[in-house]
Design an enzyme around this catalytic site. Structure first.
Site, PDB file in Angstrom:
ATOM      1  N   ASP A  88      82.259  23.534  52.166  1.00 48.14           N
ATOM      2  CA  ASP A  88      83.674  22.776  52.002  1.00 48.14           C
ATOM      3  C   ASP A  88      84.067  22.769  50.419  1.00 48.14           C
ATOM      4  OD1 ASP A  88      82.650  22.393  54.322  1.00 48.14           O
ATOM      5  OD2 ASP A  88      83.106  20.204  54.511  1.00 48.14           O
TER       6      ASP A  88
ATOM      7  N   GLU B 284      74.076  11.397  56.571  1.00 46.59           N
ATOM      8  CA  GLU B 284      74.421  12.666  56.430  1.00 46.59           C
ATOM      9  C   GLU B 284      74.245  13.223  54.785  1.00 46.59           C
ATOM     10  OE1 GLU B 284      78.880  14.990  56.546  1.00 46.59           O
ATOM     11  OE2 GLU B 284      78.785  12.696  56.376  1.00 46.59           O
TER      12      GLU B 284
END
Length: 371
Positions: A108, A341
């Site tokens: 990302d 996460e």
């Protein structure tokens, strides 16, 4: 389905998803991580497959699909220079992002060249293609097929001298992307226009301002997960001094080492923990990700079993990193009841989505020492 003004799209389940994650384009790839699973099977179960196991039939049926997938990768993602690759999908026209995202890489907002163009070459993608070619070559051999072209591709891309020529920065002594780049970029808020003599109620969004012209060069002021890929995917010769340098850098707290695992971006990097827009907090710019830590522990285990001058050092680091990651995830699970996460690189606290039993669940494989 409908489009919202804030560049968000809502899917049929009513979940808000950023628009850039929704549209799929045939030219844009994602990391071929499935080859890691295939590589694990080949390393651990090749003998049983050859003994007439029915799973060999499954591999037979899968093989042509893997060939098509790999061939698509090896044509759509090639770079301008022989032996180079670049992730498609970066926005070279944006003036909103501090560093245009590379969503297709799976990392990302990890910093790449500041000005995307066709001259970019991405070291992680080259390593993914090399690893995939190696796995296909092994599968072809297992199936008694001609896999010479895959083996040749692997040998070509894994040649350490060739890799070093394209991706080793003599200045930083690390593996790096290459592209049109400058560290002279900041986010600034433009002056708000006046309306009929009155100030508007809403401030305009911050935009990217370039304070120093970019030039074609290694993106070598950035040190993080991407810098490790030749090591992570085990392409480095066990005798390579580059491997020794990487092992040394792994332990430096100003780079990636923490008591909780390896952070995604070195503290010394210009964009460490910097927002990509005023609305986008740092994602792969410091936090600890378990998938990449699993790959690092896996690589350390591999090199700790290879003859060479760095075998003992790899073994020591293997024990330390594995301990740090497992201990922190377990501690956070006991504290919060969740597997997370990602994890904070300063405190080890879980953050982001939870429960996140996707790649963070790789901690179970770390505990079982299955690589």
């Amino acid at each position: 389905m409908f489009k919202a003004t804030a560049c968000l799209t809502i899917d049929l389940l009513g979940i808000w998803v950023p628009e850039e994650f929704v549209t799929q384009r045939n030219s844009n790839a994602n990391p071929p991580t499935f080859f890691l699973t295939l590589q694990f099977i080949l390393r651990n179960f090749a003998n049983s497959l050859m003994d007439g196991d029915d799973r060999l039939g499954t591999l037979e049926r899968l093989y042509p699909r893997l060939q098509a997938w790999f061939d698509w990768f090896n044509t759509t993602q090639i770079g301008e220079e022989s032996g180079t690759y670049r992730w498609r999908g970066r926005d070279g026209t944006t003036n909103r992002e501090l560093n245009p995202k590379t969503l297709t890489s799976g990392l990302d907002d990890y910093p790449r060249a500041s000005h995307p163009n066709i001259d970019e070459r991405h070291v992680d993608l080259r390593c993914w293609i090399a690893m995939a070619a190696s796995a296909l070559s092994e599968i072809a051999q297992l199936l008694n097929r001609n896999g010479n072209r895959y083996n040749n591709t692997f040998l070509y891309l894994s040649d350490n001298d060739f890799l070093d020529n394209l991706h080793w920065s003599p200045k930083s002594e690390s593996y790096s992307d290459f592209g049109l780049h400058t560290d002279g970029v900041v986010l600034k808020r433009p002056p708000a226009p006046k309306t009929h003599g009155h100030h508007p109620q809403h401030k305009p969004d911050m935009i990217r301002v370039v304070t120093k012209a970019p030039e074609l060069k290694f993106v070598d002021t950035t040190f993080g997960y991407v810098s490790l890929f030749p090591f992570l995917l085990q392409l480095l010769n066990p005798y390579s001094p580059k491997l020794g340098k990487i092992l040394k850098d792994l332990q430096r707290p100003e780079f990636l080492w923490t008591e909780y695992g390896l952070r995604s971006l070195g503290k010394s990097s210009p964009l460490y923990m910097k927002r990509n827009t005023e609305h986008d907090p740092p994602y792969w710019r410091g936090p600890i990700w378990i998938n990449m830590n699993y790959m690092a522990v896996r690589a350390l285990d591999f090199y700790s079993h290879q003859d060479g001058p760095y075998r003992a050092e790899a073994g020591k680091l293997y024990a330390k990193l594995r301990h740090n990651v497992i201990t922190n995830i377990h501690r956070e699970y006991r504290r919060t009841g969740y597997v997370w996460e990602q994890y904070n690189d300063k405190t080890g606290e879980g953050q982001g989505s939870r429960p996140f039993t996707g790649w963070s669940a790789l901690v179970v494989l770390l505990m079982a020492e299955l690589y």
